[in-house]
Design a protein around this motif. Structure first.
Motif, PDB file in Angstrom:
ATOM      1  N   GLY A   1     -60.874 -56.509  62.304  1.00  0.00           N
ATOM      2  CA  GLY A   1     -59.415 -55.815  63.609  1.00  0.00           C
ATOM      3  C   GLY A   1     -60.074 -54.391  63.691  1.00  0.00           C
ATOM      4  N   LEU A   2     -61.241 -54.613  64.683  1.00  0.00           N
ATOM      5  CA  LEU A   2     -61.564 -53.363  65.244  1.00  0.00           C
ATOM      6  C   LEU A   2     -61.006 -54.076  66.868  1.00  0.00           C
TER       7      LEU A   2
ATOM      8  N   PRO B   1     -61.663 -51.953  71.129  1.00  0.00           N
ATOM      9  CA  PRO B   1     -62.106 -51.516  71.861  1.00  0.00           C
ATOM     10  C   PRO B   1     -61.521 -49.628  72.267  1.00  0.00           C
ATOM     11  N   GLY B   2     -61.897 -48.644  72.239  1.00  0.00           N
ATOM     12  CA  GLY B   2     -61.943 -47.531  72.060  1.00  0.00           C
ATOM     13  C   GLY B   2     -61.388 -46.420  70.680  1.00  0.00           C
ATOM     14  N   ALA B   3     -61.909 -47.655  69.636  1.00  0.00           N
ATOM     15  CA  ALA B   3     -62.249 -46.569  68.454  1.00  0.00           C
ATOM     16  C   ALA B   3     -62.915 -45.946  68.261  1.00  0.00           C
ATOM     17  N   ASP B   4     -62.265 -45.241  67.131  1.00  0.00           N
ATOM     18  CA  ASP B   4     -63.971 -44.213  66.871  1.00  0.00           C
ATOM     19  C   ASP B   4     -64.532 -44.677  65.904  1.00  0.00           C
ATOM     20  N   VAL B   5     -65.726 -43.863  66.241  1.00  0.00           N
ATOM     21  CA  VAL B   5     -67.110 -44.239  65.508  1.00  0.00           C
ATOM     22  C   VAL B   5     -67.017 -42.778  64.548  1.00  0.00           C
ATOM     23  N   ARG B   6     -67.132 -42.797  63.647  1.00  0.00           N
ATOM     24  CA  ARG B   6     -67.032 -41.496  62.116  1.00  0.00           C
ATOM     25  C   ARG B   6     -67.887 -41.656  61.370  1.00  0.00           C
TER      26      ARG B   6
ATOM     27  N   GLY C   1     -59.703 -47.010  52.887  1.00  0.00           N
ATOM     28  CA  GLY C   1     -59.195 -46.738  53.587  1.00  0.00           C
ATOM     29  C   GLY C   1     -58.152 -47.339  53.872  1.00  0.00           C
ATOM     30  N   LEU C   2     -57.172 -45.831  53.092  1.00  0.00           N
ATOM     31  CA  LEU C   2     -55.867 -45.830  53.417  1.00  0.00           C
ATOM     32  C   LEU C   2     -55.403 -45.874  54.562  1.00  0.00           C
ATOM     33  N   GLU C   3     -56.270 -44.715  55.440  1.00  0.00           N
ATOM     34  CA  GLU C   3     -55.429 -44.250  56.923  1.00  0.00           C
ATOM     35  C   GLU C   3     -55.500 -45.133  57.409  1.00  0.00           C
ATOM     36  N   THR C   4     -56.121 -46.368  57.563  1.00  0.00           N
ATOM     37  CA  THR C   4     -56.224 -47.088  58.204  1.00  0.00           C
ATOM     38  C   THR C   4     -54.934 -48.745  57.911  1.00  0.00           C
ATOM     39  N   LEU C   5     -54.249 -48.114  57.493  1.00  0.00           N
ATOM     40  CA  LEU C   5     -53.029 -48.979  57.576  1.00  0.00           C
ATOM     41  C   LEU C   5     -51.914 -48.770  57.986  1.00  0.00           C
ATOM     42  N   VAL C   6     -51.857 -47.518  58.410  1.00  0.00           N
ATOM     43  CA  VAL C   6     -50.213 -47.472  59.405  1.00  0.00           C
ATOM     44  C   VAL C   6     -51.982 -46.900  61.267  1.00  0.00           C
ATOM     45  N   GLY C   7     -52.846 -46.660  61.008  1.00  0.00           N
ATOM     46  CA  GLY C   7     -53.935 -46.157  62.161  1.00  0.00           C
ATOM     47  C   GLY C   7     -54.984 -47.210  62.499  1.00  0.00           C
TER      48      GLY C   7
END
Length: 474
Positions: A63-64, A66-71, A126-132
């Protein structure tokens, strides 16, 4: 016959040069020069914003977008520019641009993976990716500059393996609780991690590669014993059902526990093989090897100081008596108990027959005046068995003057307090600590050791929220 023309004839005069003042350059020429400089600056800024372009090959996109972050460490260090299928259709290729200041992350050995909600051995990640949005995480490498990488399908078991960590091989008849990421426990304290699990070369057994963290490598000796922990054990009896839980980590992912007997030999080398038993023997649980473990913030084999909790109390006043007390830490040394002077001697108005000094839960008789030292320190004679069974382990000492990076160690079970040299100022035989360092009286009397060699250089004294390091030998 020729006729001479008179000299004053105007037709015979030569032209004369007229000197005129030089004209200054027009200010209009500055406009194209300024435009060229502006264009160059804008181009340079655009080049900086372009960053370092890398390509990461992954098996799945999860589900990645374009425009997503690299952290890295939770900080945005780049953005994903493009995602497309690989030429052989066996995966995807992610094109990302790292920010200019994060270009050093693009080195050989760097690891990339997609952060997404997962339930693994270490808990829920990775809980922050549930809504983000999902993003690409990175851990840096130490190799040469590189622009193409092969990403990981799963997050790494551990962030990094220190060159001084101990890697061993554990062998068992059955897999049991052996899983990548499962903890290795000593007295229910995590000291290592299972890195991988598989069959032996002849398929006759299961073997696991394990990493013991550098601070605890001293615990693993040739006679060390390992056994499976499945998280909990249930016993049914006349009084009902009794559950025994090894630890929270083991309850979720299983794991392996270890025990080391006294006099178990020298520390093993990398690659040493051990056999995992199904359950421990009672005598293993009673072993007390008294092995000094080091800190990952100190050099290898450095001896950690073990301050003892001290409380001094007394009464003062002739008619209206009041009770006073002070708390802090003292350190056993070859000369005696080393600590703050105000912790080893009561106030001037104290009634001497009411003074009580407790160290590690034991009452220490104040039969003599403590030996006063410079800088507000003192040494009190003591019995060698104060605080713990057996002889105490003394930390080597040395004299220091110029500020250097140190650790303040108080409660042995708590995290040491780092003291950077940049936050220390030398004055009158002490290092004054910058007010930005959070301090309270719980650190009063903490042992201060140098990070360069692990030697004791002073004692931390706290008054209110201000602190200083009283240096030894100053």
């Amino acid at each position: 016959m020729s006729h001479l023309m008179p000299d004053n004839d105007p037709t015979t005069r030569l032209p004369e040069a007229v000197v005129r003042p030089m004209r200054r350059p027009s200010a209009y020429w500055l406009i194209p020069i300024a435009a060229a400089l502006l264009a160059g600056w804008l181009g340079y800024q655009a080049w900086l914003r372009r960053g370092t372009v890398i390509m990461v090959q992954l098996e799945q996109g999860y589900g990645l977008q374009p425009g997503a972050d690299v952290r890295y460490r939770g900080i945005v260090v780049g953005q994903i520019r493009k995602i497309e299928l690989s030429k052989d259709l066996d995966g995807i290729v992610v094109t990302a641009a790292l920010h200019s200041r994060a270009g050093e992350l693009a080195r050989g050995g760097a690891r990339f993976w997609v952060v997404r909600p997962q339930l693994g051995p270490g808990g829920v990640a990775g809980l922050e990716t549930l809504v983000g949005p999902r993003y690409l995480a990175v851990l840096p490498g130490d190799g040469p500059t590189q622009r193409e990488f092969i990403g990981l399908g799963e997050p790494p078991i551990i962030d990094a393996i220190d060159a001084r960590d101990l890697e061993i091989v554990l062998q068992a008849q059955r897999r049991g609780s052996l899983r990548p990421g499962a903890p290795i426990l000593y007295r229910q304290i995590p000291v290592g991690t299972i890195l991988s699990v598989g069959l032996t070369g002849d398929s006759g057994a299961v073997e696991a590669r394990a990493c013991i963290q550098r601070p605890y490598a001293q615990l693993v000796r040739p006679e060390t014993r390992f056994w499976n922990v499945s998280g909990f054990a249930a016993q049914v009896g006349l009084k009902g059902v009794a559950l025994e839980v090894e630890s929270g980590d083991a309850l979720l992912a299983g794991g392996v526990a270890l025990a080391t007997p006294p006099g178990a030999g020298e520390v093993v080398r990398n690659g040493h093989r051990f056999t995992i038993e199904s359950e421990p023997k009672d005598e293993w649980l009673a072993w007390q090897p008294l092995v000094a473990v080091g800190s990952s913030l100190l050099p290898p084999n450095a001896v950690l100081p073990k301050p003892l909790r001290a409380v001094i109390g007394w009464k003062q006043g002739r008619w209206l008596k009041s009770e006073r007390s002070r708390r802090g830490w003292v350190l056993p040394t070859e000369e005696g108990l080393l600590g703050p002077l105000d912790l080893l001697r009561p106030g001037e108005k104290a009634q001497q027959d009411t003074v009580v000094l407790e160290v590690a839960g034991r009452v220490i008789p104040l039969t003599s005046e403590p030996k006063h030292m410079q800088g507000g320190l003192a040494v009190l004679d003591f019995s060698a068995d104060v605080g713990a069974p057996g002889s105490p382990t003394f930390v080597p000492q040395r004299t220091a003057h110029e500020p250097e990076d140190c650790l303040a160690i108080a409660d042995p079970a708590a995290t040491p307090l780092p003291l950077a040299a940049a936050h220390l100022t030398f004055k009158d035989g002490s290092w004054l600590i910058d007010r930005s360092i959070p301090l309270d009286e719980n650190w009063h009397g903490a042992a201060v050791v140098a990070r360069s060699d692990g030697k004791l250089v002073g004692i931390l004294l706290v008054e209110g929220h201000a602190g200083r390091v009283a240096l030894l030998g100053s």
